[in-house]
Design a protein around this motif. Structure first.
Motif, PDB file in Angstrom:
ATOM      1  N   ARG A 171      -1.005   8.492  -6.685  1.00 33.85           N
ATOM      2  CA  ARG A 171      -0.123   7.385  -6.326  1.00 33.85           C
ATOM      3  C   ARG A 171      -0.855   6.465  -5.359  1.00 33.85           C
ATOM      4  N   ILE A 204      -0.672   3.657  -2.184  1.00 36.99           N
ATOM      5  CA  ILE A 204       0.124   3.168  -1.063  1.00 36.99           C
ATOM      6  C   ILE A 204      -0.647   2.043  -0.383  1.00 36.99           C
ATOM      7  N   ALA A 211       1.930  -0.388   4.164  1.00 40.21           N
ATOM      8  CA  ALA A 211       2.923   0.683   4.032  1.00 40.21           C
ATOM      9  C   ALA A 211       2.504   1.917   4.832  1.00 40.21           C
ATOM     10  N   CYS A 235       6.070  11.427   3.131  1.00 41.84           N
ATOM     11  CA  CYS A 235       5.210  11.133   1.979  1.00 41.84           C
ATOM     12  C   CYS A 235       5.803  11.748   0.713  1.00 41.84           C
ATOM     13  N   LEU A 270       8.960   9.816  -0.461  1.00 45.52           N
ATOM     14  CA  LEU A 270       8.643   8.527  -1.080  1.00 45.52           C
ATOM     15  C   LEU A 270       8.097   8.707  -2.490  1.00 45.52           C
ATOM     16  N   THR A 294      10.490   7.360  -5.713  1.00 48.94           N
ATOM     17  CA  THR A 294      10.062   6.036  -6.172  1.00 48.94           C
ATOM     18  C   THR A 294       9.018   6.144  -7.277  1.00 48.94           C
ATOM     19  N   ILE A 321       3.484   2.269  -3.435  1.00 54.06           N
ATOM     20  CA  ILE A 321       4.356   2.259  -2.261  1.00 54.06           C
ATOM     21  C   ILE A 321       3.970   1.062  -1.407  1.00 54.06           C
ATOM     22  N   THR A 349       8.999  -0.838   0.524  1.00 51.43           N
ATOM     23  CA  THR A 349       9.520   0.473   0.119  1.00 51.43           C
ATOM     24  C   THR A 349       9.776   1.350   1.338  1.00 51.43           C
TER      25      THR A 349
END
Length: 331
Positions: free
Chosen positions: A158, A160, A164, A183, A186, A190, A194, A198
């Motif tokens: 993912r 970020i 963020a 973490c 999130l 989602t 990120i 968010t």
């Protein structure tokens, strides 16, 4: 004749360590210790659903206990020995374990946790020679926490955004377990990258009233916003001492580079922080001169002393300091 130096074994990455005969977890960070133990246990249970797990306290150890627990089981099941309190191990444990690491038992995995200190150095060296040593140092600096967040998202494929990351640090405070939980939430709740938006959606109420937000507004010369954030922070449980601590850290950072004439890369290196944090510091330091930031450091020290008991009203003492510092920022 030259003195012989003991060899320091290279550390194994806690995110990638796998089950093996001997694993030493070295350092006080409990979250990392828990992560490693959980991974090793699950890996062994895939191979052996009936895995035997035994907990051993090295400080309350009885001579011969290790030999008994590490001996082959009746039906040949694998065993996992989890050893705690290595930093205060008994002499009996030290003797038995030194013998054991020389010839560990087949089908037995030992994971031992040494929280720190000099006790049992010979055993620590033996683990380094015959097994793996995992660095479990405390993650406390903003730079280390930034790297932790980035690795958490990278490990789960993912993305970020840097903004963020900063927002998440502001929201979750000093606890690494809280940071890890945030973490995880999130990523679970989602999809996609990120963003700062968010994080604000999930943690906005906590972010707006943190001690570091108060400090940022103060040192960037925004007195009205700083006071508003301070009052909201105090009303929601943030202590005056937490605010003065945040101010002290940030004013000291500015004082170290206020007259240095260096770029963001050098700031990041000098202060031990991530690039996005250095960018913020570089923008803030422009509001200050060596004499004015020195005065601010003194005011923060005074406010901190008052917050810790010298003043009858700690909230007022901190608010007064913040007002004076914020008004001085742009002069």
């Amino acid at each position: 004749m030259a003195a012989t130096r003991s060899r320091t074994a290279p550390s194994t990455d806690w995110r990638t360590v796998t089950a093996q005969a001997l694993i030493l977890l070295k350092g006080p960070e409990e979250l990392i210790v828990t992560r490693v133990i959980d991974r090793v246990r699950e890996e062994l249970r895939v191979e052996e659903p009936e895995l035997e797990v035994h907990n051993i306290s090295a400080s309350d150890y009885t001579s011969g206990e290790l030999t008994m627990l590490a001996s082959p089981s009746l039906f040949g099941e694998k065993k996992l020995l989890l050893v705690q309190q290595l930093h205060s191990m008994s002499e009996a444990f030290l003797t038995d374990c030194l013998d054991y690491v020389e010839q560990p038992s087949d089908d037995v995995t030992m994971v031992a946790w040494h929280q720190g200190g000099n006790r049992g150095k010979k055993l620590v060296d033996a683990f380094g020679k015959h097994g793996s040593v995992v660095d479990c140092k405390a993650i406390t600096s903003e730079k280390d926490k930034t790297e932790f967040i980035q690795q958490e998202f990278r490990a789960n494929r993912r993305r970020i955004d840097p903004e963020a990351v900063r927002a998440l640090l502001d929201a979750t405070g000093s606890s690494l377990s809280d940071l890890a939980a945030a973490c995880s939430q999130l990523m679970s709740d989602t999809e996609g990258a990120i963003t700062e938006q968010t994080v604000n959606r999930y943690y906005g109420g906590r972010i707006q009233a943190t001690a570091f937000k108060v400090a940022d507004a103060t040192l960037e010369g925004r007195p009205a916003e700083a006071i508003g954030l301070l009052r909201h922070a105090l009303a929601t449980g943030v202590s005056p001492v937490a605010v003065t601590s945040a101010l002290a850290m940030k004013t000291r950072q500015l004082a170290r580079i206020v007259d240095a004439r260096i770029g963001q890369g050098q700031i990041a290196s000098e202060l031990g922080m991530a690039p996005w944090q250095a960018k913020r510091v570089a923008a803030t330091v422009r509001f200050w001169r060596p004499d004015s930031i020195a005065a601010a450091v003194e005011q923060v020290a005074q406010a901190d002393a008052e917050a810790k008991g010298q003043a009858r009203n700690a909230d007022y003492a901190v608010e007064k300091a913040i007002t004076n510092i914020a008004l001085a920022a742009r002069r």
